[in-house]
Design a protein around this motif. Structure first.
Motif, mmCIF file in Angstrom:
data_model
loop_
_atom_site.group_PDB
_atom_site.id
_atom_site.type_symbol
_atom_site.label_atom_id
_atom_site.label_comp_id
_atom_site.label_asym_id
_atom_site.label_seq_id
_atom_site.Cartn_x
_atom_site.Cartn_y
_atom_site.Cartn_z
ATOM 1 N N HIS A 176 92.772 75.391 47.227
ATOM 2 C CA HIS A 176 93.529 75.126 45.997
ATOM 3 C C HIS A 176 95.003 74.878 46.299
ATOM 4 N N ASP A 226 82.507 82.746 41.484
ATOM 5 C CA ASP A 226 82.298 83.686 42.580
ATOM 6 C C ASP A 226 80.874 84.229 42.533
ATOM 7 N N LEU A 241 86.933 78.809 40.107
ATOM 8 C CA LEU A 241 86.085 79.434 41.120
ATOM 9 C C LEU A 241 84.940 80.170 40.444
ATOM 10 N N VAL A 276 88.957 79.699 49.374
ATOM 11 C CA VAL A 276 89.116 79.024 48.076
ATOM 12 C C VAL A 276 90.595 78.870 47.736
ATOM 13 N N ARG A 277 91.357 79.940 47.929
ATOM 14 C CA ARG A 277 92.784 79.880 47.601
ATOM 15 C C ARG A 277 93.515 78.882 48.507
ATOM 16 N N GLU A 317 87.022 84.103 49.369
ATOM 17 C CA GLU A 317 88.035 83.850 48.346
ATOM 18 C C GLU A 317 89.335 83.342 48.968
ATOM 19 N N THR A 337 81.260 80.126 45.402
ATOM 20 C CA THR A 337 81.024 80.926 46.601
ATOM 21 C C THR A 337 79.683 81.637 46.466
ATOM 22 N N ALA A 357 89.244 82.447 38.358
ATOM 23 C CA ALA A 357 88.002 82.898 38.986
ATOM 24 C C ALA A 357 87.107 83.567 37.962
ATOM 25 N N CYS A 358 85.813 83.345 38.097
ATOM 26 C CA CYS A 358 84.819 83.993 37.255
ATOM 27 C C CYS A 358 83.812 84.694 38.165
ATOM 28 N N ASP A 359 83.700 86.006 38.022
ATOM 29 C CA ASP A 359 82.739 86.785 38.806
ATOM 30 C C ASP A 359 81.382 86.695 38.120
#
Length: 464
Positions: free
Chosen positions: A185, A242, A240, A181-182, A178, A282, A197-199
């Protein structure tokens, strides 16, 4: 004050850069001859140095070294007409703040410089390389690392961030996906827009589709109002996904269609809405293997795997454990307002021996525990958790035995090391519950427990 920029480039390119930046918020000095530019950099108070050379990489690196040896306080950005990851890694190791492909337009040049303006008055930050003269490590976008694998990751992030390409970040749990990813971005053109973000593991398939694509009022039980999905809310930003490997087959198909058309249809709706997002996914699983097993759509995998970024596990990051542990200890000690005393040499040596199945996250949690329990004093070997104190050195499979006795010894060491890592990882996934760990790996509990005893390990609720 305007940002003060020194440009070292051939006359044609340098003049084009100067025209692109002036008039404006920049004070630009241009030098065609590198020796004159280096002398001016040593004398002047510049915020940024833009070094653009079309010659061999070795010449650029030599100029970079001369600038660094002159104790220049400015951040150094290297621009290359044919940038490569290998050249970027080499430049970053020598202290460059950035290494990028030559901007194609004036706006791209200004965008590049804006990315560095917020730190322009600071000393240049090497990408995770420790500053031995000042005893500090400034890191890269919040990430620390000095091993070659992490330096390549840092260089790759800088290369891909300005693009619009879909990125697939892979790595074991706890490696810092993560954070990557940040960083992508923040360094992208979408950095001022949302990162959502989506888990993919947290919701049932029907609820996940509503979370991603939205729904209209009355489309299902409980849909009391129309709701926009993350694709719409993240418009002009980054989304994202995840742990994307956990998507159901049905959701995979719908996601593929969105990526192909860039249009989203809410659950229960007939109209489609255009979306402008950059997608980053990810995973801690091998998607290529899942494709072979029929557990993941091949067409979606190829859509996601446009630019892959693979994070190494901590056990493969030689030299990074002391770096990370020291930074974490300082962080927690500062938070608790106690003096930092560091680690005893034998304690740190044993921490480097440990395989860290939970990776950086596990290291951080253990250092926090040590700071809470022993903050203000030096961390000794006896303070470490027993699984670390009893860890044995990981055996390199590159070692080749010369005799039968050496072969048998090495084989036993490799098996012991593999067994221990297998057991520790199984216990961690099961929150130290021995019964659940045995079931998860398909072993009978007595057999699993016997293996634990042979390695002097235990789970929750057991005595040694």
């Amino acid at each position: 004050m305007p940002c003060r920029i020194l440009i070292i480039a051939d006359s044609a390119t340098g003049l084009s850069y100067q025209r692109a930046l002036c008039p404006g918020d920049y004070d630009v000095r241009l030098f065609e001859h590198p020796a004159d530019g280096i002398a001016a950099a040593a004398r002047g108070l510049f915020d940024l140095i833009l070094l653009r050379r079309a010659g061999p990489d070795s010449e650029t690196l030599d100029l970079l070294r001369q600038l660094r040896e002159s104790d220049v306080a400015a951040r150094i950005v290297i621009v290359s007409p044919d940038a490569t990851v290998q050249a970027a890694v080499a430049a970053i190791k020598e202290g460059a703040a950035d290494y990028v492909l030559e901007p194609g337009t004036a706006e791209e040049l200004r965008s590049l410089l804006r990315r560095h303006e917020h730190t322009a008055h600071e000393r240049p930050a090497t990408l995770g390389v420790a500053d031995t003269t000042r005893g500090e490590n400034r890191g890269f976008e919040g990430m620390l690392g000095q091993c070659p694998a992490m330096l390549e990751v840092f260089a790759l992030i800088q290369r891909i961030a300005p693009s619009e390409s879909t990125v697939l970040v892979s790595g074991e749990s706890g490696t810092g996906k993560e954070m990557v990813v940040r960083a992508i971005h923040r360094l992208s053109r979408r950095g001022d827009c949302p990162l959502l973000a989506c888990d993919c593991t947290a919701l049932a398939p029907t609820l996940l589709e509503s979370e991603l694509f939205g729904h209209v009022k009355g489309s299902f039980s409980g849909a009391i109002a129309t709701k926009s999905g993350l694709f719409e809310v993240a418009h002009q930003g980054t989304l994202l996904l995840d742990e994307v490997a956990n998507l159901s087959c049905e959701t995979q198909g719908k996601l593929l269609r969105v990526l192909e058309t860039r249009n989203v249809r809410k659950v229960g709706d007939t109209a489609e809405h255009e979306v402008d997002i950059r997608l980053i996914a990810t995973t801690n699983r091998n998607l290529a293997e899942m494709v072979k097993l029929g557990e993941f759509r091949a067409d979606l995998y190829y859509r996601l795997n446009v630019v892959p970024v693979a994070l190494p596990p901590l056990r493969q990051r030689s030299g990074d454990v002391p770096l990370l542990a020291g930074a974490f200890l300082e962080q927690f000690s500062r938070r608790m307002k106690v003096a930092v005393r560091g680690f005893a040499a034998d304690a740190m040596e044993q921490m480097e021996t440990y395989s860290w199945p939970g990776n950086v996250r596990e290291l951080r949690n253990i250092v926090e525990r040590l700071a809470v329990l022993y903050g203000g004093s030096r961390i000794e070997l006896s303070h470490l958790p027993i699984e670390i104190r009893e860890a044995r050195s990981t055996v390199s499979t590159a070692e080749t035995p010369r005799t039968w006795d050496e072969f048998k010894r090495l084989k036993r060491q490799i098996i012991d090391d593999l067994e221990r890592r297998f057991l520790v990882a199984a216990l961690e996934r099961a929150s130290q519950n021995v019964t659940q760990a045995a079931e998860s790996v398909g072993m009978q509990r007595p057999n699993f427990h016997a293996m634990l005893r042979s390695h002097n390990l235990k789970g929750s609720g057991e005595a040694r």
